[in-house]
Design an enzyme around this catalytic site. Structure first.
Site, short mmCIF file in Angstrom:
data_model
loop_
_atom_site.label_atom_id
_atom_site.label_comp_id
_atom_site.label_asym_id
_atom_site.label_seq_id
_atom_site.Cartn_x
_atom_site.Cartn_y
_atom_site.Cartn_z
CB SER A 62 96.80 50.31 49.13
OG SER A 62 96.30 50.77 47.88
CG LEU A 64 97.94 43.10 42.70
CD1 LEU A 64 98.30 41.74 43.29
CD2 LEU A 64 97.12 42.93 41.42
CB SER A 194 89.66 43.55 35.81
OG SER A 194 88.51 42.92 36.36
CE1 TYR A 207 88.31 48.23 38.01
CE2 TYR A 207 87.10 46.23 37.42
CZ TYR A 207 88.24 46.85 37.91
OH TYR A 207 89.31 46.08 38.29
CE LYS A 211 91.03 47.70 35.62
NZ LYS A 211 92.47 48.01 35.81
CB THR A 242 92.53 44.65 47.62
OG1 THR A 242 91.59 44.93 46.55
CG2 THR A 242 93.54 43.62 47.14
#
Length: 325
Positions: A62, A64, A194, A207, A211, A242
């Site tokens: 799914s 990217l 990211s 998150y 990262k 996305t």
């Protein structure tokens, strides 16, 4: 008496006559032609970098990851598609096997099903990956999960879940495949991080932390494996259109289920996938693929941290207010 409009028209005509009657126009056309040729040769060189190369893509079914699979397949790569959903992997593999790229020999992808967040699955998955084509040229650590929530409300289990998928899983898979790359003195490890691996946004703590850890680990890895002729590239995209925000986990572990406006207005995953291929072809070390404002924020964090922190506090207040309105 000649009007201003007439004078402008005459002047424009004289300028055009001058351009066309001298070598300026041919020179301009020549420059445009050379630039176009340069871009074409550059793109062909980038495609050649992965032609027949064994490219492993995690999170391939799914977003990217799926677009990376399509772009790299069209460039002639031998793909190993990885993900949790065996049916979706096989569907993508069949789609790619049926597609053809002009002037490029394409290959039927191999699929490996495993959960990157399961530490016990990594060793077996790495062994299966190596059995597909005998070695790995490029590993693209793409699989990941996003998060939305306030720190004070977030269960430690949610923090662990995000870190397991976004950090510990990719690190474990990289470590499992690295010895084979070192033996061949050849390989390219890619971490899809990211922009939040460089700056931290409120209500994205788990998150952003995962990262930031990703950025640090792969920066260290780059220095350590340089002696073995292995490349390491960290890709830091901004917002991509996305389902990442739709599938994000919240403070209690439930599904967020909302398409953020920033995500909806994000860059096309196809364009980002093409930029990733270009970055690999140029052997870039660290790449930010974001719009001007997020990119500016990275520099602002370093050059004017006080201002950056105030802006983030203001963003947090606005986001908190919108949730309670």
């Amino acid at each position: 008496m000649v009007s201003a409009a007439t004078r402008k028209s005459l002047l424009r005509a004289r300028v055009m006559d001058f351009i066309t009657s001298t070598a300026i126009l041919p020179l301009l056309l020549g420059c445009v032609g050379l630039f176009s040729l340069f871009k074409l040769l550059q793109w062909l060189r980038m495609r050649a970098y992965v032609r027949n190369a064994v490219v492993v893509i995690t999170g391939a079914t799914s977003g990217l990851g799926r677009e990376c699979a399509r772009v790299f397949h069209a460039a002639g790569a031998r793909l190993v598609l990885c993900g949790r959903n065996a049916e979706a992997l096989e569907e993508l593999s069949q789609e790619l096997a049926a597609s053809r790229a002009p002037g490029v020999q394409t290959h039927k992808p191999c699929t490996v099903t495993f959960d990157l967040a399961d530490p016990g699955a990594i060793a077996g998955a790495a062994s299966e990956i190596l059995q597909c084509f005998g070695h790995v040229d490029v590993l693209i650590n793409n699989a990941g999960i996003s998060y939305r929530g306030a720190i004070v409300d977030t269960s430690p289990d949610v923090d662990k879940r995000v870190m397991e998928t976004n950090y510990f899983g990719p690190v474990a898979l990289t470590k499992a495949l690295l010895p084979a790359m070192i033996r061949r003195r050849q390989g390219h490890v890619v971490a899809i991080s990211s922009i939040q691996g460089k700056i931290s946004l409120p209500f994205r703590s788990a998150y952003a932390a995962s990262k930031h850890a990703t950025q640090a680990f792969f920066d260290c890895l780059r220095a350590e494996v340089e002696q073995h002729d292995i490349e390491v590239t960290v890709i830091s995209p901004g917002y991509i259109h996305t389902n990442l925000s739709l599938n994000a986990v919240t403070a209690d572990g439930s599904k967020y289920g909302v398409m953020d406006e920033t995500t909806a207005q994000g860059r096309s995953p196809v364009q980002v996938a093409q930029d990733i291929l270009a970055a690999l072809g140029k052997k870039k070390k660290d790449v930010v693929l974001a719009d001007p404002m997020p990119s500016l924020a990275v520099y602002l964090r370093t050059l004017a941290p006080g201002l950056f922190f105030r802006l983030m506090a203001s963003r947090a207040r606005k986001e908190r207010k919108s949730k309670h309105s």
